[in-house]
Design a protein around this motif. Structure first.
Motif, short mmCIF file in Angstrom:
data_model
loop_
_atom_site.label_atom_id
_atom_site.label_comp_id
_atom_site.label_asym_id
_atom_site.label_seq_id
_atom_site.Cartn_x
_atom_site.Cartn_y
_atom_site.Cartn_z
N ALA A 112 119.43 116.68 16.43
CA ALA A 112 119.28 115.83 17.92
C ALA A 112 117.55 115.97 18.74
CB ALA A 112 120.10 116.21 18.88
N ARG A 147 116.47 116.34 21.87
CA ARG A 147 116.59 118.02 23.49
C ARG A 147 116.13 116.96 24.69
NH1 ARG A 147 117.96 123.66 22.64
NH2 ARG A 147 116.88 123.95 24.08
N TYR A 148 117.10 116.92 25.59
CA TYR A 148 116.73 116.47 27.32
C TYR A 148 117.45 117.32 27.80
CZ TYR A 148 121.07 113.89 27.21
OH TYR A 148 121.82 113.74 27.88
N SER A 149 116.50 117.19 29.15
CA SER A 149 117.76 117.51 30.46
C SER A 149 117.76 116.36 31.02
CB SER A 149 117.19 118.75 30.96
OG SER A 149 115.99 118.95 31.46
N GLU A 164 112.87 116.89 26.21
CA GLU A 164 111.88 118.37 25.68
C GLU A 164 111.55 117.90 24.56
OE1 GLU A 164 113.74 121.49 25.78
OE2 GLU A 164 114.39 121.52 28.12
N PHE A 175 120.35 112.42 20.53
CA PHE A 175 119.99 113.88 21.69
C PHE A 175 121.44 114.44 21.91
CE2 PHE A 175 117.62 109.70 22.15
CZ PHE A 175 117.01 109.76 22.53
N GLU A 176 120.80 114.83 22.16
CA GLU A 176 121.05 116.89 23.00
C GLU A 176 121.37 117.18 23.93
OE1 GLU A 176 121.84 121.51 21.71
OE2 GLU A 176 121.01 120.21 20.83
N GLN A 177 121.52 117.05 25.00
CA GLN A 177 121.74 117.32 26.68
C GLN A 177 121.17 118.80 25.97
OE1 GLN A 177 123.97 115.77 29.64
NE2 GLN A 177 123.21 117.42 30.96
N VAL A 178 120.64 119.15 27.55
CA VAL A 178 120.15 121.30 27.43
C VAL A 178 120.35 121.36 28.83
CG1 VAL A 178 119.70 121.60 24.68
CG2 VAL A 178 117.98 121.62 26.56
N THR A 230 114.46 123.79 31.65
CA THR A 230 113.78 124.73 31.37
C THR A 230 113.04 124.97 33.07
OG1 THR A 230 112.05 124.21 30.64
CG2 THR A 230 114.39 125.12 29.11
#
Length: 165
Positions: free
Chosen positions: A2, A4-6, A24, A119-122, A125
């Motif tokens: 996936a 990664r996005y925030s 990201e 996509f995977e939400q993180v 940072t």
């Protein structure tokens, strides 16, 4: 795997609760890395051939755009446009008022690849505390205003409490 996005504050809308996704990005991949992948073991193309082809290919794309031609490939479409205002029908291109632009857009192959994005939400940072929400139990709101003598729930990360304060 996936992508990664925030979620970060969206400063382009008037709603203070609006968020926008911030991807990201992983590594930056250039022609050398792509050539190494294309010329993997068992490939019929050598790295030297791949890099020579790439050099000729990009020079021809630029040449055709400079001639005013539109490039239509399954990966992308490239075209030329002019930016700026012309004051009357007899006005001509003036570098002080106008600018030539090269426009690029994904075409069918890249558009089809969009369906395979995952996509995977993180959590974003950032250094320091992040305050996600303050809930006022007395008014049952999350407006950010606390009621004197009431109780609140604070959510976030890297939050600390100074019990002496």
């Amino acid at each position: 795997m996936a992508i990664r996005y925030s979620l970060v504050e969206n400063k382009l809308t008037p709603d203070p609760n609006d968020m926008r996704a911030q991807v990201e990005h992983g590594n930056s991949i250039g022609v050398e890395e792509i050539a190494a992948a294309v010329t993997r073991s068992g490939s019929t193309v050598t790295k030297a051939e791949m890099l020579a082809f790439w050099e000729e290919f990009k020079q021809e794309i630029i040449k055709q755009l400079l001639l005013g031609n539109r490039i239509v490939l399954d990966m992308f479409i490239a075209s030329v446009s002019i930016e700026g205002v012309f004051t009357n029908p007899q006005d001509s291109f003036d570098p002080a008022r106008h600018k030539g632009r090269i426009n690029m857009a994904p075409n069918s192959l890249l558009r089809k690849a969009e369906a395979d994005l995952h996509f995977e939400q993180v959590r974003a940072t950032v250094s320091g505390p992040i305050l996600d929400q303050v809930y006022d139990f007395k008014t049952k709101t999350t407006t950010g205003t606390l009621t004197a003598g009431g109780t609140a729930r604070v959510r976030g990360s890297q939050l600390k409490v100074d019990m002496a304060d």
